[in-house]
Structure formats: structure tokens, C-alpha cells
Write an enzyme that holds these catalytic residues in place. Structure first.
Site, PDB file in Angstrom:
ATOM      1  CG  ASP A 217       6.471 -64.217 -22.388  1.00 10.90           C
ATOM      2  OD1 ASP A 217       5.372 -64.780 -22.283  1.00 10.90           O
ATOM      3  OD2 ASP A 217       7.456 -64.500 -21.669  1.00 10.90           O
ATOM      4  CG  HIS A 361       9.010 -63.286 -27.073  1.00  8.46           C
ATOM      5  ND1 HIS A 361       9.758 -64.433 -27.065  1.00  8.46           N
ATOM      6  CD2 HIS A 361       9.210 -62.673 -25.861  1.00  8.46           C
ATOM      7  CE1 HIS A 361      10.416 -64.533 -25.902  1.00  8.46           C
ATOM      8  NE2 HIS A 361      10.095 -63.465 -25.164  1.00  8.46           N
TER       9      HIS A 361
END
Length: 399
Positions: A217, A361
Site C-alpha cells: 500500500d 507498504h
């Protein structure tokens, strides 16, 4: 009397008797003229009497009636107060009388021929005419049709990691009539039933194989390149949920992801909490995020992950036409806490299962620990017999 006759008569008069005879002759001629005048006047008076004062027989609604010869249809109706026939009333939608004579006028036919109301006064009745009168009909006022929406329900089916649109919702329609004069409102009921929006949540677990989906992400950023290098070196496919405003700053990175077979999906445009903003602002952010991602990567997608995973039935109500799915996760590495590369790796390896979705991430902060942990994650999962799939591949396995 002709002039030559007068001259002839005058020539026979004795001149010596001229005054007396002339006077007698003039009186005689005057008498003749008066007689002719009276006869002419009498003939004219008789014709007028014949035309204006003689009676004729007609039938009105089956009843015989005698009327003057020059009676018109309009005069007949007026003189007899319509024979009890009245114009119809103007009614409201609820049946109230708005105008006693505001409806249809009485209608009339003469000898089975309908006479327009505008010609009543110019239609002269003839002897033996058969007149039929009909009561004027009531008329209901004109109305405006209003349609109001009946909101559809949102049905959340299941509790899986991938929320998918199973059936689009559609508002129903209720119809109301509003009187133009009375403003009365009549509810005509539901003319179209609403269709529920159904969101199906799934957790795919393919049989006969062990698969797992790695997701990243908040990219792209300077950490996206090293992560792509590792994935390429190990022959692994993953899914990148990218921020739209950042994607347009790193278009080469987005294009590299696509070129190397990685899946590019949306993580909104500015990373807001979708449950904390208006539906209009949410739609605008999602739409812009998808557009920015397409601009940067050259590909379209409707695969979405809401920031913080915050996406309820209320958000689905206003965004189901924009996205096909909202992807949650089942293994949270909590890498944002920077617990160390080993902790990140062990969290994945110790909680892996068939069909799991791992969240990490590649943007939004210092992601060096993810870069350090990724090789060990890949090697460890391969050792456990896992294949690596993208989110779209995982969805396809559930069909």
C-alpha cells in the site's frame, strides 16, 4: 299605371272642364297607387309572418315541442334552461367541486348529427327536427406527476477479505399526482420496486494448491523500485494499491509494475478515511484516484482498497458504480510500526494459510524494513509450498 296610359287619358279631357276633371283623375290615380301599395305591403307582411311567426314542430329528447320557425338550437337551449341539462363540474383530484360549471358543456345533436357548441346559435331548427341533449360531464383538474426515489437497501453478504459487487442496487420509484388548481396530492403508490445492492464478501481458498497474495500500500515511492527488483529476482507477482496523486509523480514506476506483470490497483487519490468525509467527496476522491492511476500506468482498474480498510455499507451505497471490489487483508504485518524486518517476516510466515492476503507498504513513510524482510518472506513461503498470486488472480479462483 304606365305613362302612355296617363297621357292618353289626359288627352280625352275637355279643356273647358280641365280643372275639375284633372282633380278627379289625380284622385283616382292616387287611389290606384294606394291600393297597389297596400297590396304590396300585405304580401310582404304575409311573407314575414310566414317566416317569423309561424310555428314548427320538433322533438326534444323524445318529447314533442312547438317552437317559432326561426328558433336556433342555442336559443332553444337558453329559453328552456337546457331542459334540465347542466354543464359538468370541475373536480379536484380528491373529488371536491372546484367550479360548478367548469367541466364539459352539454352536448347536442340535431337529426343524429352532433353540433359543435360554437355553432349552437347559428343552427336554425327545421320542421320535424329531432334534438337530443346530453348532460355535461364532470372533468377532473389537470395534475403534475411527481416521482420520488425509494432508497435501495445494502445487503452485506459474508465476512471475507474481498468485498465484491454481486448485484447493483437501484432506487425504486413512488408516484404522486399534484392537482394544478387544488394542489391536492394523491399517492399513486410504488410504480417500481427498489433493487437491493448486494455486496458479497469472499475468502478464496483454492483446492489442490496453496496460494497467497502479497500486497503493498501507499506507493509508489523510492522504495517501490527495490521491492520490484526483489519480486522480479524471485519470479513473484504481487498487487500494488497505489495513491493516485503519487502515481502521477512516478509514472515510470507505475509503467514498470505493469510491464513486469505486477497488478496495479487503487488506494484512493489522497488517502482519506472514507467514512469521515461526505459521499460527494468520497466519490470525487475515488474517481480521481482511478483516473490518475490510469494516466500514470496506462491501464484501467476497478480493484480498490479503502484507506485504513474503512468502507461500510454506507460507502458502498454511493460508490458501487465506481469500483468492483474492496480488498481487505487477513495478515497484517503492522510494518507501519517499524517492528523490525525479522518481526515483519515472522508475522507473515507464522500466519500464512491458503488464500491469505498479506498487507505491507512501499510508500507513506520509511519502508526500508519491508525491503529487508521481503526476501525472507518469499523464501519462507516457497518453502511452505505457496504460490504467489495477484488479487485479480485470487478473485478469478473464486468464480
Amino acid at each position: 299605371m304606365r305613362i302612355d296610359h296617363v297621357e292618353q287619358a289626359y288627352a280625352t279631357i275637355d279643356p273647358s272642364d280641365h280643372p275639375r276633371r284633372l282633380r278627379a283623375w289625380l284622385l283616382s290615380a292616387l287611389g290606384v297607387a294606394i291600393v297597389f301599395a297596400l297590396l304590396g305591403a300585405g304580401l310582404w307582411s304575409y311573407d314575414m309572418w310566414e317566416h317569423h311567426w309561424r310555428d314548427i314542430s320538433i322533438t326534444v329528447d323524445g318529447t314533442a315541442k312547438t317552437v317559432p320557425a326561426d328558433t336556433t338550437l342555442g336559443g332553444l337551449i337558453r329559453d328552456n334552461d337546457g331542459f334540465g341539462r347542466k354543464p359538468g363540474a370541475l373536480l379536484s383530484l380528491t373529488g371536491k367541486v372546484l367550479e360548478r360549471h367548469g367541466g364539459m358543456a352539454i352536448t347536442a345533436s340535431v337529426d343524429s348529427v352532433r353540433v359543435p357548441q360554437l355553432r349552437f346559435n347559428e343552427t336554425t331548427l327545421s320542421d320535424g327536427a329531432n334534438v337530443v341533449l346530453t348532460q355535461g360531464a364532470d372533468v377532473t383538474e389537470d395534475h403534475i406527476v411527481q416521482h420520488t426515489a425509494i432508497a435501495f437497501n445494502v445487503e452485506m453478504d459474508g465476512h471475507g477479505v474481498i468485498q465484491m459487487v454481486k448485484q447493483q442496487g437501484r432506487d425504486g420509484v413512488r408516484e404522486v399526482w399534484v392537482g394544478k388548481d387544488s394542489h391536492d396530492r394523491i399517492d399513486k403508490g410504488v410504480i417500481e420496486e427498489p433493487t437491493d445492492l448486494i455486496i458479497r464478501s469472499i475468502s478464496p481458498k483454492p483446492t489442490g494448491r496453496k496460494v497467497i497474495a502479497l500486497t503493498f500500500d501507499d506507493g509508489p515511492s523510492q522504495y517501490s523500485g527495490p521491492i520490484l527488483d526483489i519480486l522480479k529476482a524471485h519470479g513473484v507477482k504481487a498487487t500494488f494499491f497505489d495513491i493516485g496523486k503519487d502515481a502521477v509523480q512516478y509514472p515510470q514506476m507505475e509503467q514498470r509494475m505493469v510491464a513486469e506483470g505486477q497488478e496495479v490497483a487503487s488506494h484512493s487519490n489522497t488517502h482519506p478515511n472514507m467514512t469521515a468525509i461526505s459521499s460527494e467527496a468520497m466519490r470525487q476522491d475515488i474517481t480521481q484516484g482511478l483516473s490518475s492511476l490510469e494516466q500514470a500506468s496506462g491501464t484501467k482498474t476497478k480493484v480498490f482498497r479503502a484507506p485504513y480498510g474503512a468502507f461500510t455499507a454506507q460507502q458502498w451505497r454511493h460508490a458501487s458504480d465506481l469500483i468492483d471490489c474492496n480488498v481487505i487483508w487477513s495478515i497484517d504485518t503492522e510494518d507501519w510500526k517499524r517492528p523490525g524486518a525479522d518481526r515483519i517476516r515472522d508475522t507473515v510466515l507464522n500466519n500464512a494459510y491458503n488464500g491469505a492476503v498479506v498487507i505491507m507498504h512501499d510508500g507513506g513513510g520509511n519502508r526500508s524494513q519491508d525491503v529487508q524482510a521481503l526476501p525472507g518472506i518469499i523464501d519462507g513461503l516457497k518453502a511452505q509450498g505457496y504460490e504467489f498470486v495477484t488479487i485479480q488472480q485470487l478473485i478469478d479462483m473464486s468464480k
